[in-house]
Design a protein around this motif. Structure first.
Motif, short mmCIF file in Angstrom:
data_model
loop_
_atom_site.label_atom_id
_atom_site.label_comp_id
_atom_site.label_asym_id
_atom_site.label_seq_id
_atom_site.Cartn_x
_atom_site.Cartn_y
_atom_site.Cartn_z
N LEU A 62 145.72 -12.40 29.45
CA LEU A 62 145.62 -11.81 28.12
C LEU A 62 145.51 -10.29 28.18
O LEU A 62 145.97 -9.58 27.29
CB LEU A 62 144.41 -12.39 27.37
N ARG A 98 147.99 -8.17 21.78
CA ARG A 98 149.01 -9.14 21.39
C ARG A 98 148.41 -10.55 21.29
O ARG A 98 147.68 -10.98 22.17
CB ARG A 98 150.13 -9.13 22.43
N TRP A 99 148.75 -11.25 20.22
CA TRP A 99 148.34 -12.64 20.08
C TRP A 99 149.22 -13.50 20.97
O TRP A 99 150.42 -13.29 21.05
CB TRP A 99 148.49 -13.09 18.63
N ARG A 100 148.60 -14.47 21.64
CA ARG A 100 149.33 -15.36 22.55
C ARG A 100 149.05 -16.81 22.19
O ARG A 100 147.95 -17.16 21.78
CB ARG A 100 148.86 -15.13 24.00
N TYR A 101 150.06 -17.66 22.38
CA TYR A 101 149.90 -19.09 22.16
C TYR A 101 149.35 -19.74 23.43
O TYR A 101 149.64 -19.30 24.54
CB TYR A 101 151.24 -19.74 21.82
N ASP A 142 152.05 -20.75 26.01
CA ASP A 142 152.54 -19.63 26.81
C ASP A 142 151.55 -19.27 27.91
O ASP A 142 151.94 -18.99 29.04
CB ASP A 142 152.83 -18.41 25.94
N LEU A 143 150.27 -19.26 27.57
CA LEU A 143 149.24 -18.96 28.57
C LEU A 143 149.21 -20.02 29.66
O LEU A 143 149.09 -19.70 30.85
CB LEU A 143 147.86 -18.85 27.91
N GLU A 169 152.00 -19.41 32.00
CA GLU A 169 151.80 -18.21 32.81
C GLU A 169 150.75 -18.39 33.90
O GLU A 169 150.95 -17.95 35.03
CB GLU A 169 151.40 -17.03 31.91
N ARG A 190 143.71 -13.75 21.61
CA ARG A 190 143.83 -12.41 22.18
C ARG A 190 142.44 -11.94 22.60
O ARG A 190 141.41 -12.45 22.12
CB ARG A 190 144.49 -11.43 21.23
#
Length: 104
Positions: free
Chosen positions: A19, A25-28, A31-32, A35, A74
Motif C-alpha cells: 500500500l 491510492r485506493w486499492r482493492y 489486487d493486493l 501483489e 489505503r
C-alpha cells in the motif's frame, strides 16, 4: 478489554508496504492479494486487523449495475508512520561464484 498490541506479522507488513508504494491510492483487496501473494482467507483478516489498528482505512465503492459493492483500502498517516519506524528489510548477501577449490 484493552486492544492487544502485538507486533505485526511479516504478511501484514508486506501488505502495508504494498500500500505504501502509492499511499494515497485506493486499492482493492483482490489486487493486493495478487501483489503480495496471499489468498483471500489470509489477506482479508489482515486488512481488518490493520484497519482496526488505524493503519489503513477502508471504504466501499458501489459496484457496476448488478454487481456487489467492492471494498477498497489505503494507508492512513499512522500507517505511513508505522512503516517509517520499521527497519528496512535486509537484503540477501551477494553470492560469490567461487570454484570449490577456492571456497573458504
Amino acid at each position: 478489554m484493552p486492544p492487544r498490541n502485538r507486533p505485526l506479522s511479516a504478511q501484514a507488513v508486506g501488505v502495508l508496504r504494498a500500500l505504501a508504494a502509492e499511499p494515497s491510492r485506493w486499492r482493492y483487496g483482490y489486487d493486493l492479494a495478487t501483489e503480495v501473494g496471499l489468498k483471500s482467507g489470509s489477506l482479508y483478516p489482515i486488512l481488518l486487523r490493520l484497519a482496526d489498528r488505524g493503519l489503513l482505512e477502508a471504504a466501499w465503492e458501489p459496484g457496476p449495475e448488478g454487481r456487489p459493492p467492492r471494498h477498497m483500502y489505503r494507508l492512513t498517516g499512522s500507517g505511513r508512520e508505522y512503516l517509517a519506524a520499521l527497519p528496512t528489510p535486509a537484503r540477501p548477501a551477494p553470492r560469490l561464484n567461487l570454484r570449490p577449490s577456492e571456497a573458504p
